[in-house]
Design a protein around this motif. Sequence first.
Motif, PDB file in Angstrom:
ATOM      1  N   THR A 327       0.841  -1.062   0.000  1.00 48.26           N
ATOM      2  CA  THR A 327      -0.017  -0.006   0.097  1.00 48.26           C
ATOM      3  C   THR A 327       0.941   1.296  -0.190  1.00 48.26           C
ATOM      4  O   THR A 327       0.722   2.090  -0.801  1.00 48.26           O
ATOM      5  CB  THR A 327      -0.860  -0.039   1.227  1.00 48.26           C
ATOM      6  OG1 THR A 327      -1.788  -1.165   1.096  1.00 48.26           O
ATOM      7  CG2 THR A 327      -1.910   1.394   1.312  1.00 48.26           C
ATOM      8  N   THR A 331       0.724   3.723  -3.507  1.00 48.34           N
ATOM      9  CA  THR A 331      -0.455   4.684  -3.265  1.00 48.34           C
ATOM     10  C   THR A 331      -0.107   6.169  -3.017  1.00 48.34           C
ATOM     11  O   THR A 331       0.981   6.392  -2.381  1.00 48.34           O
ATOM     12  CB  THR A 331      -1.421   4.208  -2.423  1.00 48.34           C
ATOM     13  OG1 THR A 331      -1.660   2.925  -2.409  1.00 48.34           O
ATOM     14  CG2 THR A 331      -2.755   4.823  -2.321  1.00 48.34           C
ATOM     15  N   THR A 332      -0.559   7.117  -3.802  1.00 51.82           N
ATOM     16  CA  THR A 332      -0.373   8.526  -3.512  1.00 51.82           C
ATOM     17  C   THR A 332      -1.169   8.971  -2.253  1.00 51.82           C
ATOM     18  O   THR A 332      -2.503   8.668  -2.204  1.00 51.82           O
ATOM     19  CB  THR A 332      -0.717   9.426  -5.003  1.00 51.82           C
ATOM     20  OG1 THR A 332      -0.243   8.702  -5.805  1.00 51.82           O
ATOM     21  CG2 THR A 332      -0.486  10.679  -4.578  1.00 51.82           C
ATOM     22  N   PHE A 333      -0.513   9.555  -1.333  1.00 51.85           N
ATOM     23  CA  PHE A 333      -1.254  10.253  -0.116  1.00 51.85           C
ATOM     24  C   PHE A 333      -1.130  11.993  -0.262  1.00 51.85           C
ATOM     25  O   PHE A 333      -0.080  12.364  -0.347  1.00 51.85           O
ATOM     26  CB  PHE A 333      -0.760   9.559   0.978  1.00 51.85           C
ATOM     27  CG  PHE A 333      -0.515   8.292   1.245  1.00 51.85           C
ATOM     28  CD1 PHE A 333      -1.903   7.445   1.363  1.00 51.85           C
ATOM     29  CD2 PHE A 333       0.612   7.645   1.010  1.00 51.85           C
ATOM     30  CE1 PHE A 333      -1.739   6.217   1.161  1.00 51.85           C
ATOM     31  CE2 PHE A 333       0.769   6.272   1.138  1.00 51.85           C
ATOM     32  CZ  PHE A 333      -0.430   5.324   1.198  1.00 51.85           C
ATOM     33  N   ASP A 334      -2.467  12.353  -0.307  1.00 53.52           N
ATOM     34  CA  ASP A 334      -2.139  13.903  -0.385  1.00 53.52           C
ATOM     35  C   ASP A 334      -2.461  14.586   1.089  1.00 53.52           C
ATOM     36  O   ASP A 334      -2.107  15.919   1.397  1.00 53.52           O
ATOM     37  CB  ASP A 334      -3.396  14.516  -1.167  1.00 53.52           C
ATOM     38  CG  ASP A 334      -3.192  13.930  -2.426  1.00 53.52           C
ATOM     39  OD1 ASP A 334      -1.834  13.980  -3.241  1.00 53.52           O
ATOM     40  OD2 ASP A 334      -4.348  13.643  -3.543  1.00 53.52           O
ATOM     41  N   SER A 335      -2.874  13.817   1.962  1.00 56.34           N
ATOM     42  CA  SER A 335      -2.939  14.455   3.369  1.00 56.34           C
ATOM     43  C   SER A 335      -2.964  13.108   4.213  1.00 56.34           C
ATOM     44  O   SER A 335      -3.071  11.914   3.981  1.00 56.34           O
ATOM     45  CB  SER A 335      -4.854  14.841   3.508  1.00 56.34           C
ATOM     46  OG  SER A 335      -5.522  13.966   3.517  1.00 56.34           O
ATOM     47  N   ASP A 338      -5.310  10.205   4.134  1.00 55.19           N
ATOM     48  CA  ASP A 338      -5.448   9.228   3.119  1.00 55.19           C
ATOM     49  C   ASP A 338      -4.667   8.004   3.490  1.00 55.19           C
ATOM     50  O   ASP A 338      -4.986   7.078   2.980  1.00 55.19           O
ATOM     51  CB  ASP A 338      -4.925   9.775   1.763  1.00 55.19           C
ATOM     52  CG  ASP A 338      -5.658  11.017   1.319  1.00 55.19           C
ATOM     53  OD1 ASP A 338      -6.633  10.896   1.568  1.00 55.19           O
ATOM     54  OD2 ASP A 338      -5.040  12.149   0.616  1.00 55.19           O
ATOM     55  N   LYS A 390       5.405   9.414   2.810  1.00 52.92           N
ATOM     56  CA  LYS A 390       5.301  10.265   1.504  1.00 52.92           C
ATOM     57  C   LYS A 390       6.611  10.265   1.226  1.00 52.92           C
ATOM     58  O   LYS A 390       6.924   9.976  -0.140  1.00 52.92           O
ATOM     59  CB  LYS A 390       4.831  11.353   1.963  1.00 52.92           C
ATOM     60  CG  LYS A 390       4.359  12.252   0.306  1.00 52.92           C
ATOM     61  CD  LYS A 390       3.742  13.412   0.869  1.00 52.92           C
ATOM     62  CE  LYS A 390       3.331  14.219  -0.583  1.00 52.92           C
ATOM     63  NZ  LYS A 390       2.565  13.679  -1.545  1.00 52.92           N
TER      64      LYS A 390
END
Length: 585
Positions: A327, A331-335, A338, A390
Amino acid sequence: MPKIPTFAARTAPTTEAPSVRTGIQISPTATPAAALLPATQVVQDYFIKQRDNNEKLEAKKKFYEMKAESDKIIEKYKNNSDEFTSVTGYNDEFGNYKKQQLSQIKNKRVKKRLENLLDIDHSENVYKIKGNSFDAFENESKVAYENEQNILANEYTLATDPRIKEKKLNQRIDSAIEYENIHQKGKAWLDETVNKIKGDSELLEVEKAVTNKDYGLALELLKQSKNIDNTEVEKTFLKIEKESSEFNETNFHAANLVKGFNSLIGADLKYTDNKKILQQTDSILFAEAEQKGYGPEETFAHVDNSYANNGLVSSTYKDLIEVGYNTGSTTTFDSPADIPPQLIQAVKAAEIADKTGRLNVYTNTEQERFYTNIITLKKVNGLTDFEAIKQAKDFENNYEVFITKASGKQRGKTLTDIEDKFEDINATNMNEVKSYGEKLYNMYLALGVRDREARKKVVQDLENNIAVVDNHAYLKRDIVAFQSIDGIDNVPVYKKYIIKNNISETEDPDDYYLRHNGGGQFEIRRKVDLSTVFDKNDKPMIFYANDLLQIKNQQTEEFKKDILKQQTKVQEGRRFVTEQEIYFP
């Protein structure tokens, strides 16, 4: 003016038409006009018949148009179990519709024909409606009966007081009697149903015992049963036998693992498998940790310590760490919101594993790099979970770029440092050690560690994570694999035994080494050329944990003496990293 002649009539005036009297008699139908009479009648009959056909067709067309509407109304009451309401409702709705449609027909003959067709169809429709209501009543009654039986059966199962159980059983029987009276099922049906209810109640007690893992009680109840069907008895007996065998075998090995004894090695599992055993072991260990009020770190240490003693890892933590990597690295996390909770839990577990020196036995190379990056970013740079994850994810996506930018000169010096540090051991797999060190160096550079500090940390990491035995450097994952069989310091003894029994007694064991290939697979290789070695039967010298365990179990006196000699060498100071240093550096 000319004079009009006159004459005097000789006879009295008459109304008869003038005619010529003859003695000849003529038929009244023999005239041309009379010949046309039959044709006229035929035309008249054809006209009447055609009119009747047209009126029949018109009446039928209208009938089927109205029948379609009738069928819709019948369908509307199809699931109504109240026969009176259904018939009355149909008569009211279709009666109004029928009256409206008939009022629009001007031809009395067509109207009469249509009324006759509708009257004939009406009796069939009423019969159909009554049949539908009866079927609906049957279905509703059956559903209600089955629901009542299920509810009472559940209440019987949950009850602990024998008096309440007896009450619920009698209520089930009373419900069956009532159902039979309503539907007239007959005595045979009632007797069979009552016996089945009694048998079900007995079977519920058996299944309750099975659910509670009390297989002895389940078998005793099954033997005492008087009403359970013979087929069901046989089926349930086989189920109990299968589940109890699996339960006993699973718990036997799980209990051994908890105690620090790995009975899985060499075990011939008949009723269970490794996955179920490890899951049960986890359940026991987690329950113990919860009972003792342990927090996350203490829980991991408690669980992992039992597995470390057996050369294994917790399936729960391994799966968690793997899912977290899959994961977090893609996966992209913006906050922070997320980030899935599982990933946070995985990072926490990885941090604890890192503290106990066991992170790399729960991970592969990529996973270890990912979690080590997160741990270092949090520890050194003071980042939050979100920030560290991130950045670590970005590093995974740009790993090749970081490698390209890394200083080639300093990397070369690092490899020289490694060679200098381990030059006295003459490890056959020095290139493997250097490759591992190079990966560590790249990781530290990507995390912002300065060149000289990175070189220093790499050497320290290798020193803490490598054990050199028999001129071969074993990484921590290899050490764990051997520990599940015996101490890694005894590798030379196993190697010697394998060479003499599978190649030749004249071969010098010092020309070979025993390495771990991963996945529980071990292999004999030559030290000179590192090539594949074949035994007397021309098969690759590859062994599994079970094979090495058999060697251990078939120990000869000579084998035992060799073990003692090897232990003496270790105690006399031969370079070796102890288990304590390995797991708690």
